[in-house]
Scaffold this motif. Structure first.
Motif, PDB file in Angstrom:
ATOM      1  N   PRO A  14      -3.866  -7.020   0.304  1.00 18.31           N
ATOM      2  CA  PRO A  14      -3.633  -5.645   0.754  1.00 18.31           C
ATOM      3  C   PRO A  14      -3.459  -5.503   2.261  1.00 18.31           C
ATOM      4  N   ALA A  15      -4.300  -6.196   3.058  1.00 17.17           N
ATOM      5  CA  ALA A  15      -4.179  -6.100   4.516  1.00 17.17           C
ATOM      6  C   ALA A  15      -2.852  -6.677   4.997  1.00 17.17           C
ATOM      7  N   GLY A  16      -2.466  -7.826   4.456  1.00 14.66           N
ATOM      8  CA  GLY A  16      -1.209  -8.449   4.858  1.00 14.66           C
ATOM      9  C   GLY A  16      -0.001  -7.649   4.429  1.00 14.66           C
ATOM     10  N   LEU A  17      -0.033  -7.124   3.211  1.00 14.57           N
ATOM     11  CA  LEU A  17       1.102  -6.360   2.703  1.00 14.57           C
ATOM     12  C   LEU A  17       1.284  -5.045   3.455  1.00 14.57           C
ATOM     13  N   GLY A  24       7.459  -3.249   9.457  1.00 11.79           N
ATOM     14  CA  GLY A  24       8.832  -2.860   9.151  1.00 11.79           C
ATOM     15  C   GLY A  24       9.129  -1.454   9.620  1.00 11.79           C
ATOM     16  N   LEU A  25       8.151  -0.568   9.448  1.00 18.25           N
ATOM     17  CA  LEU A  25       8.280   0.803   9.933  1.00 18.25           C
ATOM     18  C   LEU A  25       8.525   0.828  11.435  1.00 18.25           C
ATOM     19  N   ARG A  26       7.941  -0.138  12.131  1.00 21.91           N
ATOM     20  CA  ARG A  26       8.096  -0.226  13.580  1.00 21.91           C
ATOM     21  C   ARG A  26       9.265  -1.126  13.969  1.00 21.91           C
ATOM     22  N   GLU A  27      10.124  -1.426  12.992  1.00 17.49           N
ATOM     23  CA  GLU A  27      11.368  -2.171  13.214  1.00 17.49           C
ATOM     24  C   GLU A  27      11.127  -3.560  13.798  1.00 17.49           C
ATOM     25  N   MET A  28      10.123  -4.222  13.262  1.00 17.92           N
ATOM     26  CA  MET A  28       9.828  -5.604  13.649  1.00 17.92           C
ATOM     27  C   MET A  28      10.289  -6.540  12.538  1.00 17.92           C
ATOM     28  N   SER A  29      10.730  -7.726  12.905  1.00 16.13           N
ATOM     29  CA  SER A  29      11.061  -8.728  11.897  1.00 16.13           C
ATOM     30  C   SER A  29       9.768  -9.389  11.442  1.00 16.13           C
ATOM     31  N   VAL A  30       9.642  -9.571  10.115  1.00 19.03           N
ATOM     32  CA  VAL A  30       8.354  -9.951   9.542  1.00 19.03           C
ATOM     33  C   VAL A  30       8.497 -11.138   8.591  1.00 19.03           C
ATOM     34  N   LYS A  31       7.533 -12.039   8.663  1.00 18.67           N
ATOM     35  CA  LYS A  31       7.392 -13.111   7.676  1.00 18.67           C
ATOM     36  C   LYS A  31       5.973 -13.072   7.139  1.00 18.67           C
ATOM     37  N   ILE A  32       5.838 -13.139   5.804  1.00 18.42           N
ATOM     38  CA  ILE A  32       4.534 -13.257   5.156  1.00 18.42           C
ATOM     39  C   ILE A  32       4.410 -14.675   4.611  1.00 18.42           C
ATOM     40  N   VAL A  70       2.505  -4.239  -3.445  1.00 19.67           N
ATOM     41  CA  VAL A  70       3.590  -5.207  -3.243  1.00 19.67           C
ATOM     42  C   VAL A  70       4.908  -4.475  -3.034  1.00 19.67           C
ATOM     43  N   GLN A  71       5.162  -3.462  -3.865  1.00 18.13           N
ATOM     44  CA  GLN A  71       6.399  -2.684  -3.698  1.00 18.13           C
ATOM     45  C   GLN A  71       6.469  -2.067  -2.309  1.00 18.13           C
ATOM     46  N   GLN A  72       5.360  -1.505  -1.862  1.00 17.73           N
ATOM     47  CA  GLN A  72       5.334  -0.906  -0.527  1.00 17.73           C
ATOM     48  C   GLN A  72       5.487  -1.970   0.554  1.00 17.73           C
ATOM     49  N   GLY A  73       4.788  -3.088   0.395  1.00 20.26           N
ATOM     50  CA  GLY A  73       4.826  -4.132   1.409  1.00 20.26           C
ATOM     51  C   GLY A  73       6.204  -4.741   1.595  1.00 20.26           C
ATOM     52  N   LEU A  74       7.022  -4.712   0.542  1.00 20.88           N
ATOM     53  CA  LEU A  74       8.366  -5.297   0.609  1.00 20.88           C
ATOM     54  C   LEU A  74       9.443  -4.273   0.932  1.00 20.88           C
ATOM     55  N   THR A  75       9.030  -3.069   1.316  1.00 23.39           N
ATOM     56  CA  THR A  75       9.975  -1.978   1.601  1.00 23.39           C
ATOM     57  C   THR A  75      11.074  -2.396   2.565  1.00 23.39           C
ATOM     58  N   PHE A  76      10.710  -3.122   3.610  1.00 19.99           N
ATOM     59  CA  PHE A  76      11.675  -3.473   4.657  1.00 19.99           C
ATOM     60  C   PHE A  76      12.133  -4.935   4.560  1.00 19.99           C
ATOM     61  N   ASN A  77      12.005  -5.487   3.361  1.00 20.52           N
ATOM     62  CA  ASN A  77      12.533  -6.826   3.057  1.00 20.52           C
ATOM     63  C   ASN A  77      12.039  -7.921   4.001  1.00 20.52           C
ATOM     64  N   PRO A  78      10.736  -8.071   4.131  1.00 18.40           N
ATOM     65  CA  PRO A  78      10.238  -9.190   4.947  1.00 18.40           C
ATOM     66  C   PRO A  78      10.549 -10.516   4.263  1.00 18.40           C
TER      67      PRO A  78
END
Length: 349
Positions: A14-17, A24-32, A70-78
């Motif tokens: 949950p914390a990572g997602l 993503g909301l802050r327009e950062m590129s993200v890798k999990i 998970v759906q929320q965490g992947l919103t911005f396609n990390p």
């Protein structure tokens, strides 16, 4: 050519997602990077348990909650890497490097550590040949309560998880028996009383000595029990066996000495309430973060994630806003909001 991300999040619970969503909301590129084969973190341990304490969310099972987060965490396609364990965090110049057990190296401007209390795996039953029954009627977690409806069940364990399930599954199972090696149950007194009042048989000083297969060799037909006090054996023929002997925690994630943040108990990352560690560019969110006033709830992990992402953003871009705009005012959601409104209007017609 190596790919560099604004933030790499170690841990897909949950914390990572939520960190991934907010970054993503802050327009950062993200890798999990997640060591397990699926996202969701330790909530995967209790998919059928009901979660009551997430703000704005009605009672929800662990599985359904995972689907939502998970759906929320992947919103911005990390970028997401599963089955990938980060062994060590190092640094090359201005970039942090996540070194994995496969020898791969992942580069990032900042890192959010969200590995919780470590990699959690259930302790296996130490009985010869037990692994052959794991695909049939030997269980280490309850995936679906309905699988036990009308069934006889043997539960081995005396802690909170074992006794909680003894009580909850008694509502659907035909019969339940609990065996425990100790001389008294270690679960919470209130739940122990419920189980006792329900007249669920509990055999103390008792362990599983062996498992006898049926004619197919794939299912448990009989369980041989051994009472360490009387030195006698007995035989049961349950439909299912549930093992709750606790969990193994892998806390082997380490830091290079040059960028090792201040730790608590040589593992937990000591941070400010803002998620900042003693090393600029390294942040923590969720159970791994340790600070005065820490709230060890999923709701607390969300706040940790927001603070960590905001600090990572201003570390990379010092002139950036200290926090993101709320979603209802955020331009990044404008087209998505229009699509949702249009769909709502269409459904109303």
């Amino acid at each position: 050519m190596r790919e560099v991300f604004d933030v790499t999040i170690i841990g897909g619970g949950p914390a990572g997602l939520y960190s991934a969503f907010y970054a993503g909301l802050r327009e950062m590129s993200v890798k999990i990077i997640e060591c397990q084969p699926k996202l969701g973190g330790k909530v995967n341990i209790y998919p059928e348990k009901v979660i009551w304490d997430v703000g704005g969310v009605p009672p929800i099972t662990g599985k359904d909650f995972i689907d939502c987060i998970v759906q929320q965490g992947l919103t911005f396609n990390p970028t997401v890497l599963l089955n990938t364990k980060v062994d060590k965090l190092t640094k090359e110049g201005d970039l942090f490097v996540c070194e994995t057990s496969t020898g791969d190296r992942h580069y990032s401007k900042t890192v959010i550590v969200a590995v919780g209390g470590g990699i959690i795996n259930p302790k296996k039953l130490e009985v010869e040949g037990a692994e052959r029954f794991e695909q049939t009627n030997l269980h280490y977690r309850v995936q679906r309560i309905r699988d036990f409806a009308g069934q006889s069940l043997l539960i081995s364990g005396g802690g909170d998880a074992a006794i909680d399930w003894a009580w909850e599954l008694s509502l659907v199972a035909k019969e339940i028996t609990v065996v425990y090696r100790g001389d008294e149950l270690s679960a919470h007194e209130a739940v122990v009383k419920k189980v006792q009042h329900a007249n669920i048989p509990i055999y103390l000083h008792t362990t599983i000595q062996s498992l006898v297969p049926d004619e197919t060799g794939t299912r448990i037909k009989e369980v041989v029990l051994y009472n360490e006090k009387t030195k006698q054996t007995s035989v049961m023929r349950p439909d299912h066996v549930l093992i709750h002997h606790g969990y193994e925690r892998d806390q082997s994630f380490t830091y290079d000495d040059a960028i090792k943040p201040e730790l608590v108990r040589n593992y937990f990352c000591k941070t400010l309430p803002t998620g900042e560690s003693s090393v600029p560019g390294i942040y923590a969110a969720g159970d791994i973060a340790h600070y005065d006033g820490k709230v060890h709830l999923i709701a607390g992990a969300f706040q940790d994630a927001i603070h960590a992402v905001n600090c990572a953003k201003t570390y990379i871009e010092p002139k950036a806003d200290k926090s993101g705009y709320v979603s209802s005012h955020n331009a990044i959601f404008e087209s998505r909001n229009r699509a949702l409104i249009a769909e709502a209007v269409k459904q109303a017609k």
